[in-house]
Design a protein around this motif. Structure first.
Motif, mmCIF file in Angstrom:
data_model
loop_
_atom_site.group_PDB
_atom_site.id
_atom_site.type_symbol
_atom_site.label_atom_id
_atom_site.label_comp_id
_atom_site.label_asym_id
_atom_site.label_seq_id
_atom_site.Cartn_x
_atom_site.Cartn_y
_atom_site.Cartn_z
ATOM 1 N N TYR A 169 0.866 -1.179 0.000
ATOM 2 C CA TYR A 169 0.000 0.000 0.000
ATOM 3 C C TYR A 169 0.900 1.226 0.000
ATOM 4 O O TYR A 169 1.839 1.297 0.786
ATOM 5 C CB TYR A 169 -0.919 0.012 1.222
ATOM 6 C CG TYR A 169 -2.002 -1.038 1.140
ATOM 7 C CD1 TYR A 169 -3.243 -0.733 0.584
ATOM 8 C CD2 TYR A 169 -1.777 -2.325 1.596
ATOM 9 C CE1 TYR A 169 -4.239 -1.701 0.497
ATOM 10 C CE2 TYR A 169 -2.766 -3.296 1.512
ATOM 11 C CZ TYR A 169 -3.990 -2.985 0.959
ATOM 12 O OH TYR A 169 -4.969 -3.937 0.866
ATOM 13 N N ALA A 170 0.617 2.165 -0.894
ATOM 14 C CA ALA A 170 1.452 3.360 -1.031
ATOM 15 C C ALA A 170 0.588 4.609 -0.995
ATOM 16 O O ALA A 170 -0.572 4.598 -1.409
ATOM 17 C CB ALA A 170 2.245 3.293 -2.333
ATOM 18 N N ALA A 171 1.162 5.705 -0.511
ATOM 19 C CA ALA A 171 0.444 6.986 -0.417
ATOM 20 C C ALA A 171 1.452 8.115 -0.521
ATOM 21 O O ALA A 171 2.656 7.897 -0.465
ATOM 22 C CB ALA A 171 -0.322 7.062 0.899
ATOM 23 N N GLY A 172 0.909 9.340 -0.615
ATOM 24 C CA GLY A 172 1.765 10.519 -0.662
ATOM 25 C C GLY A 172 2.069 10.971 -2.072
ATOM 26 O O GLY A 172 3.136 11.515 -2.331
ATOM 27 N N ASN A 173 1.142 10.765 -2.998
ATOM 28 C CA ASN A 173 1.301 11.246 -4.364
ATOM 29 C C ASN A 173 0.916 12.723 -4.386
ATOM 30 O O ASN A 173 -0.139 13.097 -3.879
ATOM 31 C CB ASN A 173 0.401 10.428 -5.305
ATOM 32 C CG ASN A 173 0.483 10.893 -6.734
ATOM 33 O OD1 ASN A 173 -0.131 11.874 -7.105
ATOM 34 N ND2 ASN A 173 1.249 10.167 -7.530
ATOM 35 N N SER A 174 1.763 13.580 -4.969
ATOM 36 C CA SER A 174 1.506 15.022 -4.910
ATOM 37 C C SER A 174 0.258 15.424 -5.699
ATOM 38 O O SER A 174 -0.423 16.381 -5.338
ATOM 39 C CB SER A 174 2.717 15.802 -5.417
ATOM 40 O OG SER A 174 3.003 15.446 -6.761
ATOM 41 N N THR A 175 -0.081 14.701 -6.767
ATOM 42 C CA THR A 175 -1.276 15.017 -7.544
ATOM 43 C C THR A 175 -2.544 14.554 -6.837
ATOM 44 O O THR A 175 -3.576 15.210 -6.894
ATOM 45 C CB THR A 175 -1.199 14.353 -8.937
ATOM 46 O OG1 THR A 175 0.020 14.766 -9.561
ATOM 47 C CG2 THR A 175 -2.371 14.756 -9.807
ATOM 48 N N ASN A 176 -2.451 13.405 -6.179
ATOM 49 C CA ASN A 176 -3.592 12.829 -5.454
ATOM 50 C C ASN A 176 -3.183 12.553 -4.011
ATOM 51 O O ASN A 176 -3.000 11.397 -3.622
ATOM 52 C CB ASN A 176 -4.055 11.534 -6.132
ATOM 53 C CG ASN A 176 -4.471 11.766 -7.563
ATOM 54 O OD1 ASN A 176 -5.443 12.454 -7.822
ATOM 55 N ND2 ASN A 176 -3.717 11.197 -8.496
ATOM 56 N N PRO A 177 -3.022 13.593 -3.188
ATOM 57 C CA PRO A 177 -2.472 13.408 -1.842
ATOM 58 C C PRO A 177 -3.354 12.576 -0.912
ATOM 59 O O PRO A 177 -2.858 12.048 0.082
ATOM 60 C CB PRO A 177 -2.308 14.834 -1.317
ATOM 61 C CG PRO A 177 -3.250 15.652 -2.131
ATOM 62 C CD PRO A 177 -3.316 14.998 -3.469
ATOM 63 N N ASN A 178 -4.645 12.446 -1.201
ATOM 64 C CA ASN A 178 -5.535 11.677 -0.330
ATOM 65 C C ASN A 178 -5.809 10.282 -0.856
ATOM 66 O O ASN A 178 -6.680 9.589 -0.352
ATOM 67 C CB ASN A 178 -6.864 12.422 -0.144
ATOM 68 C CG ASN A 178 -6.647 13.751 0.545
ATOM 69 O OD1 ASN A 178 -5.844 13.854 1.461
ATOM 70 N ND2 ASN A 178 -7.342 14.772 0.092
ATOM 71 N N ARG A 179 -5.097 9.860 -1.867
ATOM 72 C CA ARG A 179 -5.337 8.555 -2.479
ATOM 73 C C ARG A 179 -4.400 7.501 -1.901
ATOM 74 O O ARG A 179 -3.217 7.741 -1.718
ATOM 75 C CB ARG A 179 -5.148 8.644 -3.991
ATOM 76 C CG ARG A 179 -5.468 7.333 -4.702
ATOM 77 C CD ARG A 179 -5.413 7.498 -6.202
ATOM 78 N NE ARG A 179 -6.492 8.378 -6.644
ATOM 79 C CZ ARG A 179 -6.635 8.788 -7.896
ATOM 80 N NH1 ARG A 179 -5.772 8.424 -8.822
ATOM 81 N NH2 ARG A 179 -7.645 9.580 -8.218
#
Length: 197
Positions: A169-179
């Motif tokens: 599981y990964a998170a912290g994408n600048s375009t989709n920060p809540n995904r």
């Protein structure tokens, strides 16, 4: 051996309840085998005994880029191989310590100020910083940003990752920060970020 007024022995060298601070427990109900203050000590070897904390040691010579800030540190351990390494990220580069010496930069050109986080799965360690493409290695000195057991070529650009029930599981994408992104479950020794994810 000293005894308490109600006849039970007081063992002077048993501190198995470790440290309990003054603000947490009143004196009247503090366990007999606890101490109020303990600095730079451990209570686990042997159980109940107070021993000095081991402290720190220098790993080889000074860090390769000692004038730079360390932006990531990770202990790569393999279940089936022997490429155990300590990875250090400095100034957009990743170096590896093999218990003898620091390598030349194994990864270069990352964003110089971005924190680098690591995760190991399927005997490969992936490095992510939320800005640059995710890269992985088996600890052998070569990093890849495409394919492989972790499908890093399709791994979303993220800052964080964890393992849960056979998926990354990964998170912290600048375009989709809540995904929250989820890989597939392992199949034939690999995960996918495009199928079953």
């Amino acid at each position: 051996m000293p005894t308490r007024s109600y006849g039970q022995p007081l063992i002077l060298d048993d501190f198995s309840s470790a440290m309990i601070d003054d603000a947490s427990v009143a004196d009247g109900i503090m366990p007999r085998n606890a101490v109020r203050k303990a600095i730079n000590v451990r209570f686990d070897r042997p159980r109940g005994a107070i021993t000095e904390r081991a402290g720190t040691t220098s790993v080889g010579s000074a860090a390769v880029e000692s004038a730079k800030t360390c932006l990531g540190l990770f202990n790569h351990r393999m279940a089936t191989g022997s490429n155990h390494r300590l990875f250090g990220a400095f100034n957009g580069n990743i170096y590896a310590w093999d218990a003898t010496s620091w390598s030349a930069a194994e990864v270069t050109g990352l964003t110089a100020t971005a924190k680098v986080r690591f995760i190991t799965y399927l005997d490969r360690t992936a490095a992510m910083n939320g800005t640059d493409a995710v890269q992985d290695t088996n600890g052998g000195g070569t990093w890849s940003s495409a394919g492989g057991a972790l499908d890093v070529g399709n791994w979303p650009v993220t800052k964080f990752a964890t393992l849960l029930n056979g998926r990354i599981y990964a998170a912290g994408n600048s375009t989709n920060p809540n995904r929250l992104y989820a890989s597939s479950i392992v199949s034939s020794g690999a995960v996918s970020w495009t199928s079953g994810n």
